[in-house]
Design a protein around this motif. Sequence first.
Motif, PDB file in Angstrom:
ATOM      1  N   LEU A   1      11.661  -1.955  -9.119  1.00  0.00           N
ATOM      2  CA  LEU A   1      11.439  -0.615  -8.523  1.00  0.00           C
ATOM      3  C   LEU A   1       9.857  -0.845  -7.305  1.00  0.00           C
ATOM      4  O   LEU A   1       9.524  -1.220  -7.414  1.00  0.00           O
ATOM      5  N   CYS A   2      10.416   0.259  -6.258  1.00  0.00           N
ATOM      6  CA  CYS A   2       8.963   0.832  -5.850  1.00  0.00           C
ATOM      7  C   CYS A   2       7.655   1.370  -5.796  1.00  0.00           C
ATOM      8  O   CYS A   2       8.956   2.450  -6.111  1.00  0.00           O
ATOM      9  N   GLY A   3       6.719   1.012  -6.471  1.00  0.00           N
ATOM     10  CA  GLY A   3       6.051   2.370  -6.894  1.00  0.00           C
ATOM     11  C   GLY A   3       5.231   2.168  -5.801  1.00  0.00           C
ATOM     12  O   GLY A   3       4.299   3.564  -6.413  1.00  0.00           O
ATOM     13  N   ILE A   4       4.886   2.799  -4.381  1.00  0.00           N
ATOM     14  CA  ILE A   4       4.454   3.148  -4.086  1.00  0.00           C
ATOM     15  C   ILE A   4       4.789   5.460  -3.823  1.00  0.00           C
ATOM     16  O   ILE A   4       3.765   5.891  -3.068  1.00  0.00           O
ATOM     17  N   CYS A   5       6.362   5.550  -4.041  1.00  0.00           N
ATOM     18  CA  CYS A   5       6.027   6.895  -4.552  1.00  0.00           C
ATOM     19  C   CYS A   5       7.103   7.138  -5.792  1.00  0.00           C
ATOM     20  O   CYS A   5       7.868   6.421  -5.917  1.00  0.00           O
ATOM     21  N   PRO A   6       7.431   8.664  -5.982  1.00  0.00           N
ATOM     22  CA  PRO A   6       8.138   8.810  -7.158  1.00  0.00           C
ATOM     23  C   PRO A   6       9.231   8.564  -6.734  1.00  0.00           C
ATOM     24  O   PRO A   6      10.535   8.408  -7.963  1.00  0.00           O
ATOM     25  N   ALA A   7       9.965   8.034  -5.614  1.00  0.00           N
ATOM     26  CA  ALA A   7      11.459   8.134  -5.927  1.00  0.00           C
ATOM     27  C   ALA A   7      12.192   6.717  -6.099  1.00  0.00           C
ATOM     28  O   ALA A   7      12.913   6.247  -6.944  1.00  0.00           O
ATOM     29  N   GLY A   8      10.423   5.907  -6.558  1.00  0.00           N
ATOM     30  CA  GLY A   8      11.749   4.491  -7.166  1.00  0.00           C
ATOM     31  C   GLY A   8      12.354   3.992  -6.476  1.00  0.00           C
ATOM     32  O   GLY A   8      13.727   3.672  -7.377  1.00  0.00           O
ATOM     33  N   CYS A   9      12.797   3.635  -5.669  1.00  0.00           N
ATOM     34  CA  CYS A   9      13.637   2.677  -4.743  1.00  0.00           C
ATOM     35  C   CYS A   9      14.036   1.215  -5.362  1.00  0.00           C
ATOM     36  O   CYS A   9      12.818   0.483  -5.459  1.00  0.00           O
ATOM     37  N   PHE A  10      14.943   0.970  -5.239  1.00  0.00           N
ATOM     38  CA  PHE A  10      15.644  -0.699  -6.081  1.00  0.00           C
ATOM     39  C   PHE A  10      15.160  -1.687  -4.910  1.00  0.00           C
ATOM     40  O   PHE A  10      15.791  -0.684  -3.933  1.00  0.00           O
TER      41      PHE A  10
ATOM     42  N   MET B   1      17.141   1.255  -0.786  1.00  0.00           N
ATOM     43  CA  MET B   1      17.179   1.404  -0.595  1.00  0.00           C
ATOM     44  C   MET B   1      15.151   0.979   0.203  1.00  0.00           C
ATOM     45  O   MET B   1      14.790   1.118  -0.968  1.00  0.00           O
ATOM     46  N   ILE B   2      15.191   0.934   1.490  1.00  0.00           N
ATOM     47  CA  ILE B   2      13.787   1.219   1.671  1.00  0.00           C
ATOM     48  C   ILE B   2      13.560   1.465   3.105  1.00  0.00           C
ATOM     49  O   ILE B   2      14.503   2.461   3.707  1.00  0.00           O
ATOM     50  N   CYS B   3      11.830   2.532   2.526  1.00  0.00           N
ATOM     51  CA  CYS B   3      11.719   3.104   3.555  1.00  0.00           C
ATOM     52  C   CYS B   3       9.951   2.465   4.584  1.00  0.00           C
ATOM     53  O   CYS B   3       9.978   2.086   4.088  1.00  0.00           O
ATOM     54  N   HIS B   4       9.682   3.411   5.902  1.00  0.00           N
ATOM     55  CA  HIS B   4       8.694   1.754   6.386  1.00  0.00           C
ATOM     56  C   HIS B   4       6.839   2.134   4.985  1.00  0.00           C
ATOM     57  O   HIS B   4       7.115   1.087   5.537  1.00  0.00           O
ATOM     58  N   ILE B   5       7.510   3.282   4.651  1.00  0.00           N
ATOM     59  CA  ILE B   5       5.903   2.414   3.597  1.00  0.00           C
ATOM     60  C   ILE B   5       6.312   1.794   3.105  1.00  0.00           C
ATOM     61  O   ILE B   5       5.699   0.979   2.503  1.00  0.00           O
ATOM     62  N   GLY B   6       7.270   1.420   1.732  1.00  0.00           N
ATOM     63  CA  GLY B   6       7.648   0.765   1.207  1.00  0.00           C
ATOM     64  C   GLY B   6       7.659  -0.782   1.723  1.00  0.00           C
ATOM     65  O   GLY B   6       7.634  -1.699   1.632  1.00  0.00           O
ATOM     66  N   ARG B   7       8.561  -1.000   3.203  1.00  0.00           N
ATOM     67  CA  ARG B   7       8.761  -2.203   3.975  1.00  0.00           C
ATOM     68  C   ARG B   7       7.605  -2.696   3.811  1.00  0.00           C
ATOM     69  O   ARG B   7       7.691  -3.685   3.990  1.00  0.00           O
TER      70      ARG B   7
END
Length: 194
Positions: A12-21, A44-50
């Motif tokens: 999981l991406c832990g950058i924000c609470p959305a927790g994208c896989f 999915m992923i946003c620019h911050i997660g990427r």
Amino acid sequence: MTEDRIQIHHGLCGICPAGCFITATIREGRLLKVEPHNGHPLGMICHIGRHSPQIVHDPDRLLYPLRRSGPKGTYQFERISWDDAFNTIVSRFQEIKNSSGPEAVAFYTGRGSFDMALCDVFQPADVAVSSASSVLFPFGSPNTLGVGALCYVSFAMIAPHVTMGEMLVTMEADIEQAELIVIWGAIPPPIHRR
Ligand code: SF4
């Protein structure tokens, strides 16, 4: 550099609470890239997660407590231990409480990307939300402030609190008992009744 030093992990991406896989590529302990977990419905992923490898390995990232060691505005700091940081904060809180009352203390928490760790992963048990409920309110001050996030504060805090009396983090969808399910913007796999 050999390919066998490269590890691929799903998580999981832990950058924000959305927790994208996501799928993370790691080489010799360093996060190289973060991509959506292909084939997963929440992949999915946003620019911050990427760009999270830049956050994780930022040379200016704060990794331990610092105490100001020069005049304000001169950016002089010294490294101190976690125990020293904790004891300093506790003694200053007590000094302020004794001289001016607990309401003279305020918390400001969070950072720009409102990371998941602060709010959910390390949240103490049996508190409504983060450190304010477990530390600040028992101390006697209502003055909690934070970065907040337009999306999280609205869908996970205010909306569920005013409609159902709880934060989203303390609720679970009881799909099996639901009489009506409205699905907006997605076509999930069939839901089978047991
Ligand atoms: S930062 Fe972006 S990719 Fe990461 S969990 Fe949040 S929305 Fe998802």
